[in-house]
Scaffold this active site. Structure first.
Site, PDB file in Angstrom:
ATOM      1  N   GLY A  52      -7.237 -13.637   5.440  1.00  0.00           N
ATOM      2  CA  GLY A  52      -6.132 -13.974   6.265  1.00  0.00           C
ATOM      3  C   GLY A  52      -6.400 -14.793   7.319  1.00  0.00           C
TER       4      GLY A  52
ATOM      5  N   THR B 103     -10.690  -2.162   4.397  1.00  0.00           N
ATOM      6  CA  THR B 103     -11.910  -2.666   4.661  1.00  0.00           C
ATOM      7  C   THR B 103     -12.125  -2.777   6.124  1.00  0.00           C
ATOM      8  OG1 THR B 103     -10.632  -4.799   4.379  1.00  0.00           O
ATOM      9  CG2 THR B 103     -12.155  -4.407   2.902  1.00  0.00           C
TER      10      THR B 103
ATOM     11  N   LYS C 172       0.879  -1.365  -0.050  1.00  0.00           N
ATOM     12  CA  LYS C 172      -0.012   0.016   0.162  1.00  0.00           C
ATOM     13  C   LYS C 172       0.765   1.350   0.148  1.00  0.00           C
ATOM     14  CE  LYS C 172      -3.624  -2.376   2.644  1.00  0.00           C
ATOM     15  NZ  LYS C 172      -2.909  -3.489   3.113  1.00  0.00           N
TER      16      LYS C 172
ATOM     17  N   ASP D 278       3.749   7.805  -1.196  1.00  0.00           N
ATOM     18  CA  ASP D 278       4.880   8.753  -0.826  1.00  0.00           C
ATOM     19  C   ASP D 278       4.979   9.688  -2.181  1.00  0.00           C
ATOM     20  OD1 ASP D 278       7.278   9.910  -0.030  1.00  0.00           O
ATOM     21  OD2 ASP D 278       7.863   8.164   0.621  1.00  0.00           O
TER      22      ASP D 278
HETATM   23  O1  C5P Z   1      -7.303 -11.311   8.494  1.00  0.00           O
HETATM   24  P1  C5P Z   1      -8.012 -10.884   7.437  1.00  0.00           P
HETATM   25  O2  C5P Z   1      -8.917 -11.950   6.651  1.00  0.00           O
HETATM   26  O3  C5P Z   1      -8.932  -9.666   7.933  1.00  0.00           O
HETATM   27  O4  C5P Z   1      -7.041 -10.153   6.494  1.00  0.00           O
HETATM   28  C1  C5P Z   1      -7.047  -9.221   5.354  1.00  0.00           C
HETATM   29  C2  C5P Z   1      -5.750  -8.949   4.685  1.00  0.00           C
HETATM   30  O5  C5P Z   1      -5.943  -7.948   3.643  1.00  0.00           O
HETATM   31  C3  C5P Z   1      -4.981  -8.368   5.694  1.00  0.00           C
HETATM   32  O6  C5P Z   1      -3.250  -8.858   5.432  1.00  0.00           O
HETATM   33  C4  C5P Z   1      -4.986  -6.963   5.522  1.00  0.00           C
HETATM   34  O7  C5P Z   1      -3.484  -6.321   5.510  1.00  0.00           O
HETATM   35  C5  C5P Z   1      -5.368  -6.634   4.054  1.00  0.00           C
HETATM   36  N1  C5P Z   1      -6.280  -5.606   3.517  1.00  0.00           N
HETATM   37  C6  C5P Z   1      -7.292  -5.368   4.136  1.00  0.00           C
HETATM   38  N2  C5P Z   1      -7.989  -4.264   3.198  1.00  0.00           N
HETATM   39  C7  C5P Z   1      -7.585  -3.393   2.376  1.00  0.00           C
HETATM   40  C8  C5P Z   1      -6.244  -3.858   1.661  1.00  0.00           C
HETATM   41  C9  C5P Z   1      -5.540  -5.153   2.199  1.00  0.00           C
HETATM   42  O8  C5P Z   1      -7.907  -5.928   4.922  1.00  0.00           O
HETATM   43  N3  C5P Z   1      -8.112  -2.642   1.857  1.00  0.00           N
END
Ligand code: C5P
Length: 231
Positions: A209, A117, A64, A67
């Site tokens: 995740g 999210t 993400k 900069d």
């Molecule tokens: O554990 P969980 O299923 O909530 O993980 C979601 C993953 O997606 C994490 O690695 C988080 O950093 C990533 N993520 C997110 N929302 C975003 C972009 C990436 O939760 N907008």
């Protein structure tokens, strides 16, 4: 046609490299796409990424990036010397444009993060983001990112259909984290949905995740997500 198991991206967010390595070996017969985020990247750099690529799997590097233009351009140029399939940058158009200009080859797809999210409208107020519904603002940010050259976006499953419905975004990649089998298991995620709803809404890929890497039986967890996707 992309098979359901190819639509799952497993986030390698366990705290040690070893734990993530074990997880990869447990899942490599089922899963073809893994996500490396900040937690592992800052301790391991590109080592685990290169190991995953040696297994002929896909890698999503979720940094993400945010900069000034010249820094983004140089950073993405260096990152694109590695075999990376997806890279996230902040969804601001100037950052997306710098990333697209910086990459040395088009194998690395630039995904723009719209809003995280784990954010809802109240969080956007705290960040002084203008008025409007999440749907409208995500669509506007997606539009701006696509105009700046993004190959895809990251948004919640709740906004995916709103974006997919717009014909000009038809071919763009939509990746949705915030995936849970039960809405009560949200943890810190605020804009969540089930795998089948996310795919029906037009997501090409879903990121999962904690429900997988924290599970006592990650293989079974993947199977449960796959059976939900076939509903
Ligand atoms: O554990 P969980 O299923 O909530 O993980 C979601 C993953 O997606 C994490 O690695 C988080 O950093 C990533 N993520 C997110 N929302 C975003 C972009 C990436 O939760 N907008």
């Amino acid at each position: 046609m992309i098979q359901p198991n190819e639509k799952i991206i497993v986030a390698l967010d366990a705290s040690s490299v070893l734990q993530n390595r074990v997880l990869i070996s447990q899942l490599e017969n089922k899963i073809s796409f893994f996500k490396i985020g900040l937690r592992i990247f800052i301790i391991n750099g590109f080592k685990l990424i290169d190991e995953i690529k040696e297994k002929r799997k896909k890698v999503f590097l979720d940094l993400k990036l945010y900069d000034i233009k010249s820094t983004i351009q140089e950073t993405v140029a260096k990152i694109s010397e590695h075999q990376i399939d997806f890279l996230t940058v902040n969804g601001d158009p100037s950052i997306v444009e710098a990333a697209v200009n910086g990459r040395k080859n088009k194998n690395i797809k630039i995904l723009a993060v719209t809003f995280l999210t784990n954010q809802n409208r109240n969080d956007l107020n705290l960040s002084l983001i203008k008025e409007g519904s999440m749907n409208e603002l995500v669509a506007e940010r997606a539009n701006n990112a696509f105009m700046a050259g993004a190959d895809g976006i990251v948004c919640s499953p709740l906004e995916a259909s709103f974006i997919r419905r717009q014909k000009k975004f038809n071919k763009k990649i939509i990746v949705t984290p915030g995936i849970r089998l039960k809405k009560t298991d949200s943890e810190d995620q605020k804009r969540i949905s089930t795998p089948s709803e996310a795919i029906k809404s037009g997501a090409n890929y879903i990121v999962i995740g904690r429900p997988i890497w924290q599970s006592k039986d990650p293989k079974l967890a993947v199977d449960n997500f796959l059976s939900n996707m076939s509903q």
